[in-house]
Design an enzyme around this catalytic site. Structure first.
Site, PDB file in Angstrom:
ATOM      1  N   HIS A  23       0.864  -1.192   0.000  1.00 37.30           N
ATOM      2  CA  HIS A  23       0.000   0.000   0.000  1.00 37.30           C
ATOM      3  C   HIS A  23       0.897   1.238   0.000  1.00 37.30           C
ATOM      4  O   HIS A  23       0.832   2.066   0.911  1.00 37.30           O
ATOM      5  CB  HIS A  23      -0.934   0.031   1.225  1.00 37.30           C
ATOM      6  CG  HIS A  23      -2.082  -0.934   1.135  1.00 37.30           C
ATOM      7  ND1 HIS A  23      -2.763  -1.404   2.229  1.00 37.30           N
ATOM      8  CD2 HIS A  23      -2.683  -1.501   0.063  1.00 37.30           C
ATOM      9  CE1 HIS A  23      -3.716  -2.222   1.855  1.00 37.30           C
ATOM     10  NE2 HIS A  23      -3.699  -2.303   0.534  1.00 37.30           N
ATOM     11  N   HIS A  79     -11.118  -9.188  -6.908  1.00 40.97           N
ATOM     12  CA  HIS A  79     -10.878  -7.906  -6.226  1.00 40.97           C
ATOM     13  C   HIS A  79     -10.007  -7.071  -7.165  1.00 40.97           C
ATOM     14  O   HIS A  79      -9.037  -7.583  -7.721  1.00 40.97           O
ATOM     15  CB  HIS A  79     -10.164  -8.241  -4.907  1.00 40.97           C
ATOM     16  CG  HIS A  79      -9.636  -7.107  -4.114  1.00 40.97           C
ATOM     17  ND1 HIS A  79     -10.230  -5.876  -4.041  1.00 40.97           N
ATOM     18  CD2 HIS A  79      -8.528  -7.032  -3.302  1.00 40.97           C
ATOM     19  CE1 HIS A  79      -9.526  -5.098  -3.224  1.00 40.97           C
ATOM     20  NE2 HIS A  79      -8.488  -5.779  -2.779  1.00 40.97           N
ATOM     21  N   GLU A  81      -8.024  -4.462  -6.609  1.00 40.34           N
ATOM     22  CA  GLU A  81      -6.790  -3.805  -6.170  1.00 40.34           C
ATOM     23  C   GLU A  81      -5.622  -4.374  -6.986  1.00 40.34           C
ATOM     24  O   GLU A  81      -5.576  -5.573  -7.280  1.00 40.34           O
ATOM     25  CB  GLU A  81      -6.573  -4.000  -4.660  1.00 40.34           C
ATOM     26  CG  GLU A  81      -5.555  -3.028  -4.116  1.00 40.34           C
ATOM     27  CD  GLU A  81      -5.583  -2.880  -2.589  1.00 40.34           C
ATOM     28  OE1 GLU A  81      -6.274  -3.664  -1.902  1.00 40.34           O
ATOM     29  OE2 GLU A  81      -4.893  -1.961  -2.094  1.00 40.34           O
ATOM     30  N   ASP A  83      -2.618  -5.277  -6.716  1.00 39.71           N
ATOM     31  CA  ASP A  83      -1.752  -6.405  -6.387  1.00 39.71           C
ATOM     32  C   ASP A  83      -2.328  -7.712  -6.949  1.00 39.71           C
ATOM     33  O   ASP A  83      -1.604  -8.695  -7.100  1.00 39.71           O
ATOM     34  CB  ASP A  83      -1.486  -6.519  -4.879  1.00 39.71           C
ATOM     35  CG  ASP A  83      -2.729  -6.425  -4.028  1.00 39.71           C
ATOM     36  OD1 ASP A  83      -3.676  -5.719  -4.419  1.00 39.71           O
ATOM     37  OD2 ASP A  83      -2.759  -7.053  -2.960  1.00 39.71           O
ATOM     38  N   HIS A 147     -11.688  -6.506   1.789  1.00 41.81           N
ATOM     39  CA  HIS A 147     -11.681  -5.217   2.465  1.00 41.81           C
ATOM     40  C   HIS A 147     -12.056  -4.069   1.552  1.00 41.81           C
ATOM     41  O   HIS A 147     -11.996  -2.905   1.946  1.00 41.81           O
ATOM     42  CB  HIS A 147     -10.290  -4.952   3.089  1.00 41.81           C
ATOM     43  CG  HIS A 147      -9.202  -4.746   2.055  1.00 41.81           C
ATOM     44  ND1 HIS A 147      -8.450  -3.608   2.004  1.00 41.81           N
ATOM     45  CD2 HIS A 147      -8.797  -5.488   0.996  1.00 41.81           C
ATOM     46  CE1 HIS A 147      -7.585  -3.668   1.018  1.00 41.81           C
ATOM     47  NE2 HIS A 147      -7.779  -4.802   0.399  1.00 41.81           N
ATOM     48  N   ASP A 166      -8.228 -11.574  -0.295  1.00 40.65           N
ATOM     49  CA  ASP A 166      -7.407 -11.005   0.785  1.00 40.65           C
ATOM     50  C   ASP A 166      -7.705 -11.642   2.151  1.00 40.65           C
ATOM     51  O   ASP A 166      -6.821 -11.686   3.022  1.00 40.65           O
ATOM     52  CB  ASP A 166      -7.632  -9.491   0.885  1.00 40.65           C
ATOM     53  CG  ASP A 166      -6.833  -8.725  -0.164  1.00 40.65           C
ATOM     54  OD1 ASP A 166      -5.753  -9.181  -0.551  1.00 40.65           O
ATOM     55  OD2 ASP A 166      -7.301  -7.649  -0.578  1.00 40.65           O
ATOM     56  N   TYR A 194      -1.717  -8.665   9.719  1.00 47.69           N
ATOM     57  CA  TYR A 194      -2.521  -8.389   8.524  1.00 47.69           C
ATOM     58  C   TYR A 194      -3.962  -8.043   8.934  1.00 47.69           C
ATOM     59  O   TYR A 194      -4.543  -7.056   8.480  1.00 47.69           O
ATOM     60  CB  TYR A 194      -2.476  -9.633   7.642  1.00 47.69           C
ATOM     61  CG  TYR A 194      -3.143  -9.542   6.300  1.00 47.69           C
ATOM     62  CD1 TYR A 194      -2.400  -9.263   5.163  1.00 47.69           C
ATOM     63  CD2 TYR A 194      -4.499  -9.795   6.155  1.00 47.69           C
ATOM     64  CE1 TYR A 194      -3.005  -9.216   3.922  1.00 47.69           C
ATOM     65  CE2 TYR A 194      -5.104  -9.750   4.923  1.00 47.69           C
ATOM     66  CZ  TYR A 194      -4.354  -9.466   3.803  1.00 47.69           C
ATOM     67  OH  TYR A 194      -4.958  -9.426   2.578  1.00 47.69           O
ATOM     68  N   HIS A 227      -2.665 -13.816  -0.592  1.00 46.67           N
ATOM     69  CA  HIS A 227      -1.325 -13.501  -0.062  1.00 46.67           C
ATOM     70  C   HIS A 227      -0.943 -14.592   0.935  1.00 46.67           C
ATOM     71  O   HIS A 227      -1.780 -15.027   1.740  1.00 46.67           O
ATOM     72  CB  HIS A 227      -1.327 -12.176   0.717  1.00 46.67           C
ATOM     73  CG  HIS A 227      -1.695 -10.980  -0.099  1.00 46.67           C
ATOM     74  ND1 HIS A 227      -0.865 -10.442  -1.053  1.00 46.67           N
ATOM     75  CD2 HIS A 227      -2.798 -10.189  -0.081  1.00 46.67           C
ATOM     76  CE1 HIS A 227      -1.455  -9.375  -1.592  1.00 46.67           C
ATOM     77  NE2 HIS A 227      -2.631  -9.210  -1.027  1.00 46.67           N
TER      78      HIS A 227
HETATM   79 FE1  FEO Z   1      -6.772  -5.650  -1.296  1.00 43.30          FE
HETATM   80 FE2  FEO Z   1      -4.301  -7.866  -1.679  1.00 43.30          FE
HETATM   81  O1  FEO Z   1      -5.334  -6.430  -2.132  1.00 43.30           O
END
Ligand code: FEO
Length: 394
Positions: A23, A79, A81, A83, A147, A166, A194, A227
């Site tokens: 982030h 998702h 985002e 990543d 999230h 996530d 996390y 992750h």
């Molecule tokens: Fe919310 Fe792993 O990105």
């Protein structure tokens, strides 16, 4: 490199050993991380998520080694985002017609980030399915605010794999990929860090969603997050941890957080730790100087605590900017059911305790009445006063 998960399901992600922050620089990475994408090769060939754009070429090369890209039937974007969606543009250059399955908010985030409204979006909701063939299907579960508003999970029937995105993840690089191969102490430290730093603000939503997922009575043989490790050994253990963490979690711990100019406030902090230890020997007491300690690691300790004490000297009619910035982050996390106390030294005007009290109240902490406010350098009798805070917190 692809790694076999179960039957015709494979991991095809990136283990990011070198990553130091996430982030931007907002989240510290102490033990590497990974971006996990998955490949399902049943009658249909389906990709679940991709990896971050710096690794897009490596990802595309690995994918092209495993499959003919023209045979890919769909990508599930759980998702938006970057990543997880960061290699999507590259993939779509090769397969502009490829069906993308995502939530309605997923379309918004992908269009907003990549500016391709013409892509072949297929909006899914909770309970919708995608038939991968051979009697198996992906069942989608929307996970709004876990999230991001666009987040979702996917459950592969028959193989009983929950692709959780996530949720249940950790920023933790493990070469062998699976939870039973990881150092267990580091694994759970990274998992709680996390949760504490990313998911705590959404705890009430997480609690409801966990009950919903538990109520579905799914057989879960494996949880494959986006992750960190894949939970194959007793995967329910991480669900049980999330149930605990999402319910105003606390351990018998008190954390003291401070910054200091000329060590007066530091002396108060250390005296408080001694007093708490004397009054309650079983309580874990930890002390952190905000300027010398990673903010995410402190926040993990605060998350575990039943109470905290925050100290700052007065500086310019206010608190130190290091403490102010940390308190701003603390407020964002919306922690619940924790007590707090304040203390600090001053030379002239002495507003710091009042400001600390206000900021902690705004952050949702129950601030106890006793406080210690010392003019100039603490005398022995000032140090004695810390006992009043210790008693209130213990
Ligand atoms: Fe919310 Fe792993 O990105």
């Amino acid at each position: 490199m692809k790694v076999h998960l179960k039957n015709n399901v494979y991991w095809l992600g990136k283990i990011d050993w070198e990553l130091k922050t996430f982030h931007g620089d907002d989240y510290s990475i102490n033990n590497g991380s990974s971006q996990n994408a998955y490949l399902i090769q049943e009658e249909k060939t389906v990709l679940v998520d991709t990896v971050w754009s710096p690794h897009k070429n490596e990802f595309m090369e690995n994918l092209a080694k495993e499959i003919d890209l023209d045979e890919l039937d769909a990508i599930i974007v759980q998702h938006g985002e970057v990543d997880h969606s960061g290699s999507l543009v590259e993939l779509m250059k090769r397969r502009p017609d490829l069906p993308i399955y995502c939530t309605a908010n997923g379309v918004k985030s992908l269009v907003g980030q990549f500016h391709h409204p013409e892509w072949n979006y297929n909006v899914v909701k909770t309970g919708d399915t995608f038939d991968v063939g051979n009697g198996k299907a992906l069942v989608f579960v929307e996970m709004p605010m876990l999230h991001w508003p666009d987040s979702m999970a996917s459950y592969l029937t028959e193989d009983n794999i929950l692709f959780s995105n996530d949720a249940f993840g950790q920023h933790f690089a493990v070469g062998e990929l699976f939870n039973d191969k990881a150092d267990q102490c580091t694994l759970f430290e990274e998992a709680i860090k996390y949760y504490a730093n990313i998911l705590t603000p959404f705890a009430p939503i997480a609690k409801r969603k966990l009950q919903e997922v538990i109520g579905m009575n799914l057989t879960i043989d494996m949880i494959a997050p986006s992750h960190g490790v894949i939970w194959r050994d007793n995967p329910v253990q991480i669900i049980e941890k999330y149930v605990e963490w999402s319910d105003s979690y606390q351990e018998d711990q008190i954390t003291i957080v401070y910054d200091t100019m000329w060590d007066g406030t530091k002396k108060l902090a250390h005296r408080l730790a001694q007093d708490i230890a004397k009054l309650s020997p079983d309580t874990v007491v930890k002390i952190y100087n905000i300027s010398h300690t990673d903010k995410n690691d402190i926040m993990t300790e605060v998350f575990k605590s039943r109470a905290i004490a925050v100290g700052s000297p007065t500086m310019g009619n206010d608190i130190l900017s290091s403490v102010a910035g940390w308190l701003y982050f603390l407020k964002e996390l919306k922690m619940k059911n924790k007590k707090a106390a304040v203390f600090g030294c001053y030379g002239w005007s002495g507003e710091s305790n009042k400001i600390l009290r206000e900021k902690l109240t705004e952050a949702g902490f129950e601030v106890v009445e006793p406080e210690v406010r010392v003019n100039w350098n603490p005398l022995p009798e000032n140090l004695e006063e810390m006992n009043s805070i210790a008693q209130a917190l213990v």
